[in-house]
Design an enzyme around this catalytic site. Structure first.
Site, short mmCIF file in Angstrom:
data_model
loop_
_atom_site.label_atom_id
_atom_site.label_comp_id
_atom_site.label_asym_id
_atom_site.label_seq_id
_atom_site.Cartn_x
_atom_site.Cartn_y
_atom_site.Cartn_z
N LEU A 20 0.80 -1.33 -0.17
CA LEU A 20 -0.04 -0.03 -0.15
C LEU A 20 0.82 1.27 -0.16
CD1 LEU A 20 -2.71 -1.08 2.62
CD2 LEU A 20 -2.75 -1.13 -0.04
N GLY A 40 3.69 0.49 4.18
CA GLY A 40 5.09 1.10 4.32
C GLY A 40 5.00 2.41 5.12
N ASP A 44 9.27 11.32 6.86
CA ASP A 44 9.12 12.63 6.21
C ASP A 44 8.65 12.45 4.76
OD1 ASP A 44 9.27 15.37 5.18
OD2 ASP A 44 11.21 15.66 6.25
N LEU A 66 -5.30 3.94 -1.00
CA LEU A 66 -6.75 3.99 -0.59
C LEU A 66 -7.58 4.75 -1.22
CD1 LEU A 66 -5.56 4.34 3.48
CD2 LEU A 66 -6.60 2.30 2.22
N LEU A 86 -0.64 8.80 5.00
CA LEU A 86 -1.16 8.81 6.26
C LEU A 86 -0.28 8.21 7.20
CD1 LEU A 86 -4.52 7.58 5.15
CD2 LEU A 86 -4.13 9.72 5.98
#
Length: 126
Positions: A20, A40, A44, A66, A86
C-alpha cells in the site's frame, strides 16, 4: 498479530503481497483475505516522494492506494494543504474499519483526519 525479523518477501509468495502506497495508480476497492497487505512507513513524506512505490516496483509487488480521491473531496483550508499520505496507525484503522463495515466512507471517516485536507462530501457541504 505476530512479529518477526524476517522479511515479508521471505514469508509470503510475491503474488499474494500488495504494497500500500499513496503513489500507486491502483485503487484498493476491497480487501482480499487471501492477500497480504504491506503498510509502508516513512518519517518525512516530502523528502521521500514515491519511495514506497519505487520500493514495491523494485520488489515486483502489486501496489494499491486507499480510495481517498474516490470517496473524499478537498476541503478548503488556509494553507491549501491536501495530503493523502497517512501514518501507519491511520491506514491500519481505515483497513480495520473497512473490513468490519465494508464501507469506505465509514472507514475513511475513522482514519483520515481533517488536517489532511480531505473530507467526505456530506461534511464539505456543512
Amino acid at each position: 498479530m505476530d512479529t518477526t525479523p524476517e522479511s515479508y518477501l521471505d514469508l509470503f509468495p510475491l503474488e499474494t503481497i500488495v504494497y500500500l502506497t499513496p503513489d500507486s495508480e491502483n485503487v484498493l476497492e476491497d480487501i482480499d483475505p487471501d492477500k497480504v497487505y504491506v503498510l509502508g512507513g516513512l518519517v518525512d513524506e516530502s523528502i521521500h516522494k514515491q519511495l514506497t512505490l519505487r520500493r514495491a516496483r523494485e520488489q515486483r509487488l502489486q501496489t494499491a492506494r486507499l480510495p481517498i480521491r474516490e470517496y473524499m473531496v478537498r476541503a478548503p483550508n488556509r494553507r491549501n494543504f491536501h495530503c493523502e499520505t497517512l501514518a501507519i496507525n491511520q491506514v491500519f484503522d481505515i483497513l480495520s474499519t473497512y473490513y468490519e463495515t465494508k464501507s469506505w466512507p465509514a472507514a475513511l471517516r475513522a482514519g483520515v483526519s481533517s488536517g489532511k485536507g480531505y473530507v467526505l462530501p456530506e461534511t464539505a457541504e456543512q
